[in-house]
Design a protein around this motif. Structure first.
Motif, PDB file in Angstrom:
ATOM      1  N   HIS A 189      28.950   9.157  19.232  1.00  0.00           N
ATOM      2  CA  HIS A 189      28.294   8.617  20.423  1.00  0.00           C
ATOM      3  C   HIS A 189      29.055   7.381  20.911  1.00  0.00           C
ATOM      4  O   HIS A 189      29.371   7.246  22.107  1.00  0.00           O
ATOM      5  CB  HIS A 189      26.843   8.265  20.083  1.00  0.00           C
ATOM      6  CG  HIS A 189      25.930   8.207  21.268  1.00  0.00           C
ATOM      7  ND1 HIS A 189      25.834   7.098  22.076  1.00  0.00           N
ATOM      8  CD2 HIS A 189      25.067   9.119  21.783  1.00  0.00           C
ATOM      9  CE1 HIS A 189      24.945   7.328  23.043  1.00  0.00           C
ATOM     10  NE2 HIS A 189      24.474   8.548  22.884  1.00  0.00           N
ATOM     11  N   GLY A 203      21.813  11.272  25.333  1.00  0.00           N
ATOM     12  CA  GLY A 203      22.648  10.476  26.220  1.00  0.00           C
ATOM     13  C   GLY A 203      24.105  10.864  26.281  1.00  0.00           C
ATOM     14  O   GLY A 203      24.866  10.298  27.077  1.00  0.00           O
ATOM     15  N   LYS A 213      22.729   6.109  31.258  1.00  0.00           N
ATOM     16  CA  LYS A 213      22.199   7.277  30.546  1.00  0.00           C
ATOM     17  C   LYS A 213      22.694   7.295  29.096  1.00  0.00           C
ATOM     18  O   LYS A 213      21.918   7.564  28.165  1.00  0.00           O
ATOM     19  CB  LYS A 213      22.642   8.556  31.262  1.00  0.00           C
ATOM     20  CG  LYS A 213      22.274   9.857  30.558  1.00  0.00           C
ATOM     21  CD  LYS A 213      22.856  11.051  31.310  1.00  0.00           C
ATOM     22  CE  LYS A 213      22.673  12.348  30.521  1.00  0.00           C
ATOM     23  NZ  LYS A 213      23.325  13.498  31.203  1.00  0.00           N
ATOM     24  N   HIS A 214      23.965   6.989  28.913  1.00  0.00           N
ATOM     25  CA  HIS A 214      24.555   6.983  27.577  1.00  0.00           C
ATOM     26  C   HIS A 214      23.898   5.924  26.702  1.00  0.00           C
ATOM     27  O   HIS A 214      23.532   6.190  25.550  1.00  0.00           O
ATOM     28  CB  HIS A 214      26.062   6.722  27.689  1.00  0.00           C
ATOM     29  CG  HIS A 214      26.856   7.193  26.512  1.00  0.00           C
ATOM     30  ND1 HIS A 214      27.027   6.426  25.378  1.00  0.00           N
ATOM     31  CD2 HIS A 214      27.515   8.353  26.289  1.00  0.00           C
ATOM     32  CE1 HIS A 214      27.783   7.100  24.513  1.00  0.00           C
ATOM     33  NE2 HIS A 214      28.091   8.266  25.047  1.00  0.00           N
ATOM     34  N   HIS A 215      23.719   4.744  27.239  1.00  0.00           N
ATOM     35  CA  HIS A 215      23.077   3.655  26.500  1.00  0.00           C
ATOM     36  C   HIS A 215      21.627   3.999  26.151  1.00  0.00           C
ATOM     37  O   HIS A 215      21.151   3.676  25.055  1.00  0.00           O
ATOM     38  CB  HIS A 215      23.116   2.372  27.336  1.00  0.00           C
ATOM     39  CG  HIS A 215      24.360   1.551  27.153  1.00  0.00           C
ATOM     40  ND1 HIS A 215      25.580   2.093  26.834  1.00  0.00           N
ATOM     41  CD2 HIS A 215      24.563   0.205  27.251  1.00  0.00           C
ATOM     42  CE1 HIS A 215      26.479   1.116  26.741  1.00  0.00           C
ATOM     43  NE2 HIS A 215      25.885  -0.039  26.991  1.00  0.00           N
ATOM     44  N   GLN A 216      20.932   4.606  27.074  1.00  0.00           N
ATOM     45  CA  GLN A 216      19.538   4.972  26.802  1.00  0.00           C
ATOM     46  C   GLN A 216      19.445   5.931  25.614  1.00  0.00           C
ATOM     47  O   GLN A 216      18.520   5.839  24.798  1.00  0.00           O
ATOM     48  CB  GLN A 216      18.908   5.587  28.053  1.00  0.00           C
ATOM     49  CG  GLN A 216      18.634   4.561  29.151  1.00  0.00           C
ATOM     50  CD  GLN A 216      18.233   5.194  30.478  1.00  0.00           C
ATOM     51  OE1 GLN A 216      18.539   6.374  30.759  1.00  0.00           O
ATOM     52  NE2 GLN A 216      17.562   4.433  31.320  1.00  0.00           N
ATOM     53  N   GLY A 217      20.412   6.841  25.520  1.00  0.00           N
ATOM     54  CA  GLY A 217      20.455   7.736  24.372  1.00  0.00           C
ATOM     55  C   GLY A 217      20.693   6.983  23.078  1.00  0.00           C
ATOM     56  O   GLY A 217      20.061   7.264  22.048  1.00  0.00           O
TER      57      GLY A 217
END
Length: 206
Positions: free
Chosen positions: A65, A129, A157-161
Motif C-alpha cells: 500500500h 484505497g 482515496k488512497h489515504h482513506q484506505g
C-alpha cells in the motif's frame, strides 16, 4: 620457627584453593554475559513471539500500500504544476519510505515473507484505497492542472484506505510497535487528507 612458617604457608594455600573452588561452583553466568559479549536480542521494536496474525497482515498489506503511495508521490514530484501538490508529494514519499523499511524489518524478524514491489500488478481489490491499473494509467497520462487535481483526488482515496487498515491493526494487533505505527499512520494521513481536501477546493476543475 620453620614448622610455624610451613603451617602458615599450608593454611594460606588451603584458603586460596577453597576460594577458587567456591568461585568455580557458583551460579553459571548468563549466556553472553562474559566480558566483551552482549546477549543476542531481537529488535526491541518488534520482539519475535510477541505478534499475532493481525500484526503480520498489517505489515504485509501496508508495505505494498505504501509502495503504491510512493509510486504516486514520485509522479507528483515529477509532474505536478501546483507547488502545494509537489510539496505534499515530497512529504508523503519522505514519510512512507522509512515506514516500508521498518515494516519489512519486522516481517524478517518474525520469519515472515516480505512483499516485493508490485508495480504493474492490479491489487486494487485486495486492500482498501489501492489504485487500479487503469487509475494509475490515467494518472500517468494526465498533465497540467488536470494531473494535479486527479492526483489529489486519488491520494485522498488512497489515504482513506490506509486509515481503515490502521484502525484494524489498532483494534486487533498485539505487537506494541506495530500498533503505535498504525496510530501514527492514522494521525498523519488524516491530517494529509484534510490538507488535500482543502487543496482540491483551490485547484481548477480542468
Amino acid at each position: 620457627m620453620k614448622h610455624l612458617r610451613r603451617t602458615i604457608v599450608a593454611t594460606t594455600t588451603l584458603i586460596i584453593t577453597g576460594a577458587l573452588l567456591l568461585t568455580g561452583c557458583g551460579d553459571n553466568p548468563e549466556p553472553g554475559s562474559m566480558s566483551g559479549m552482549t546477549p543476542a536480542t531481537t529488535s526491541s521494536s518488534a520482539p519475535a513471539g510477541q505478534f499475532n496474525d493481525a500484526d503480520v497482515a498489517f505489515a504485509s498489506q501496508m508495505i505494498p500500500h505504501h509502495q503504491q503511495a510512493v509510486q504516486m508521490a514520485d509522479m507528483g514530484i515529477r509532474k505536478a504544476t501546483t507547488p502545494a501538490v509537489k510539496q505534499l508529494a515530497t512529504a508523503i514519499k519522505a514519510a512512507q519510505d522509512p515506514e516500508i523499511k521498518l515494516m519489512s524489518g519486522w516481517l524478517t524478524t518474525w520469519g515472515k515473507p516480505v512483499p516485493t514491489p508490485m508495480h504493474g500488478h492490479d491489487m486494487s481489490g485486495s486492500m482498501a484505497g489501492m489504485m487500479s491499473d487503469q487509475e494509475m494509467s490515467d494518472l500517468g497520462n494526465a498533465t497540467g492542472t488536470m494531473f494535479d487535481r486527479m492526483w489529489t483526488q486519488l491520494m485522498v482515496k488512497h489515504h482513506q484506505g490506509a486509515v481503515t487498515m490502521a484502525k484494524t491493526e489498532q483494534a486487533a494487533g498485539k505487537e506494541a510497535a506495530a500498533i503505535a505505527l498504525a496510530k501514527k499512520i492514522e494521525t498523519d494521513q488524516n491530517r494529509e487528507i484534510a490538507t488535500m481536501q482543502r487543496l482540491m477546493g483551490q485547484l481548477p476543475v480542468s
